[in-house]
Design a protein around this motif. Structure first.
Motif, mmCIF file in Angstrom:
data_model
loop_
_atom_site.group_PDB
_atom_site.id
_atom_site.type_symbol
_atom_site.label_atom_id
_atom_site.label_comp_id
_atom_site.label_asym_id
_atom_site.label_seq_id
_atom_site.Cartn_x
_atom_site.Cartn_y
_atom_site.Cartn_z
ATOM 1 N N TRP A 146 -43.028 27.756 46.367
ATOM 2 C CA TRP A 146 -43.335 26.463 46.413
ATOM 3 C C TRP A 146 -44.551 26.255 45.378
ATOM 4 O O TRP A 146 -44.773 25.176 44.841
ATOM 5 N N ALA A 179 -43.984 20.956 48.704
ATOM 6 C CA ALA A 179 -44.680 22.171 47.940
ATOM 7 C C ALA A 179 -45.966 22.356 48.665
ATOM 8 O O ALA A 179 -46.401 23.475 48.984
ATOM 9 N N ASN A 208 -45.982 23.268 52.391
ATOM 10 C CA ASN A 208 -45.473 24.630 52.469
ATOM 11 C C ASN A 208 -46.440 25.778 52.157
ATOM 12 O O ASN A 208 -46.471 26.865 52.188
#
Length: 335
Positions: A283, A320, A323
Motif C-alpha cells: 500500500w 492505500a 489499508n
C-alpha cells in the motif's frame, strides 16, 4: 413439396455434406493462419531498418513516450510535406494521437486518428499495386489495426474483427517479404491475445476460433526482444497482457523494464504499476505511484484532462491510505 423418406434422406445427406464442408473449410482456415512457429533471432539482433523514415520515426516515438505530443505532431507535419503520397507520415500522425488519447484517456482526437489511418490505408494500398516493399505492407497493416481499435471503442465488434483480419494479412505479407521485420509481431501478438481474451461475442458467432493467447504472448515477447521501433510499446502491451492473464510477476518485470527505459515514466506504465502493487498489497507503493500519476495528469490544460482518470487515482490513493490505517486522511481525500 416431397416429404417422402427418400427425399428427406437426400436433404439430410446434403446438410451433412454441407456441414462437413464447412468444418473442413474452418480447419483449413485455421491451419493456414496457425503458423505458431516463431523465428529465433540471434541474441541482440534487431529488426530491419526503415531506410525512408528511420531517424524521423525514432524521434517521433521518443517524443510521444515522454508526452511531448505537440512536438511529435510538428515533425509528422514536416513528413507530410516531404512525402504526401506515402502512408508513413499518416500512420505516424495517427500513432501520436492514439498515444495521446490512451495516455490521458481522452477521445477528442478520434476524428484525426480515423482520417489519418484511412489515408495511410488508401495511399499504401495504391503504392502496393506496383511495389512489394515490406514496409508498405507494415504501414497498411498497422493502419488497419488503428481502425480496428476505433471500431472496438464504438462497439462495432464485427467491423473490428474484420479490420483485425485485414491488419494480420498485411503484417504477415510484410514478414514474408522481410522475415526480419520483427516489429510486426507486436500487433500480431496483441491481436492473437486480446481476440481470445476479450471476444466472447465473436466466439459465440465464430465458434471455431482457437485460444491463441499463448502465441500472442510469445509474439509480443519477440517484438520486445528484437523490435527496432516498437520495443517500448511492446513492453507495455506485454505487461498489460500478462496482468490480464494473472501473471503478476511477469507483468511487473515487463513494467519495470519500461520504467527503466523511459523517463519520466508514461502514464500507462504508472497506472499498471499501481495496480500491480495493489495486487501485492504494497500500500505505501500504491499511494506513491498513484500520487505521481495524479500529478502528471493535472499538469496539462483542463481541455486535455480526464476527470474520471483523476478520480480513479484518488480512489486508489484513498484505498492505500485506508489499508495503512490512515483512516482520517483517507476520508478527507474521499470527501
Amino acid at each position: 413439396m416431397n416429404h417422402s423418406p427418400e427425399a428427406l434422406s437426400r436433404q439430410q445427406r446434403m446438410l451433412l455434406a454441407l456441414r462437413a464442408g464447412t468444418i473442413s473449410l474452418n480447419l483449413a482456415l485455421c491451419a493456414t493462419c496457425a503458423a505458431d512457429d516463431l523465428p529465433t533471432p540471434a541474441p541482440g539482433e534487431r529488426a530491419a531498418v526503415d531506410s525512408t523514415f528511420d531517424r524521423s520515426i525514432t524521434r517521433i516515438l521518443r517524443l510521444g513516450d515522454i508526452g511531448r505530443y505537440e512536438e511529435a505532431l510538428v515533425l509528422c507535419d514536416s513528413l507530410h510535406e516531404a512525402l504526401p503520397d506515402h502512408p508513413g507520415p499518416y500512420l505516424s500522425t495517427a500513432g501520436v494521437y492514439v498515444n495521446w488519447m490512451q495516455s490521458h484517456r481522452l477521445s477528442q482526437f478520434q476524428e484525426e486518428v480515423d482520417l489519418n489511418a484511412q489515408r495511410a490505408i488508401d495511399t499504401g494500398t495504391e503504392l502496393l499495386a506496383s511495389s512489394d516493399d515490406p514496409w508498405l505492407s507494415f504501414y497498411v497493416g498497422s493502419a488497419y489495426g488503428y481502425r480496428a481499435l476505433a471500431r472496438l471503442r464504438r462497439h462495432n465488434w464485427i467491423g473490428a474483427f474484420l479490420d483485425g483480419r485485414r491488419s494480420n494479412e498485411h503484417l504477415n505479407t510484410a514478414l514474408k517479404r522481410d522475415p526480419r521485420l520483427y516489429d510486426a509481431y507486436f500487433a500480431l501478438g496483441g491481436y492473437h491475445y486480446w481476440r481470445t481474451a476479450r471476444s466472447d461475442f465473436l466466439r459465440t458467432v465464430a465458434f471455431w476460433m482457437r485460444d491463441r493467447r499463448d502465441l500472442g504472448l510469445r509474439q509480443m515477447q519477440l517484438a520486445v526482444d528484437h523490435g527496432r521501433y516498437i520495443r517500448n510499446g511492446a513492453l507495455h502491451g506485454l505487461a498489460l497482457a500478462r496482468y490480464d492473464a494473472g501473471d503478476w510477476e511477469g507483468a511487473l518485470a515487463a513494467n519495470q523494464l519500461l520504467m527503466d527505459t523511459i523517463e519520466p515514466p508514461t502514464n500507462g506504465s504508472l497506472y499498471l504499476r499501481g495496480r500491480l502493487f495493489a495486487q501485492r498489497q504494497d500500500w505505501p507503493a500504491v499511494e506513491r505511484t498513484f500520487k505521481q500519476l495524479l500529478t502528471k495528469l493535472t499538469v496539462r490544460p483542463r481541455g486535455y484532462q480526464s476527470v474520471g482518470y483523476q478520480v480513479e487515482c484518488m480512489y486508489w490513493i484513498a484505498a492505500a491510505l485506508k489499508n495503512q490505517g490512515r483512516i482520517d486522511a483517507s476520508r478527507q481525500l474521499a470527501a
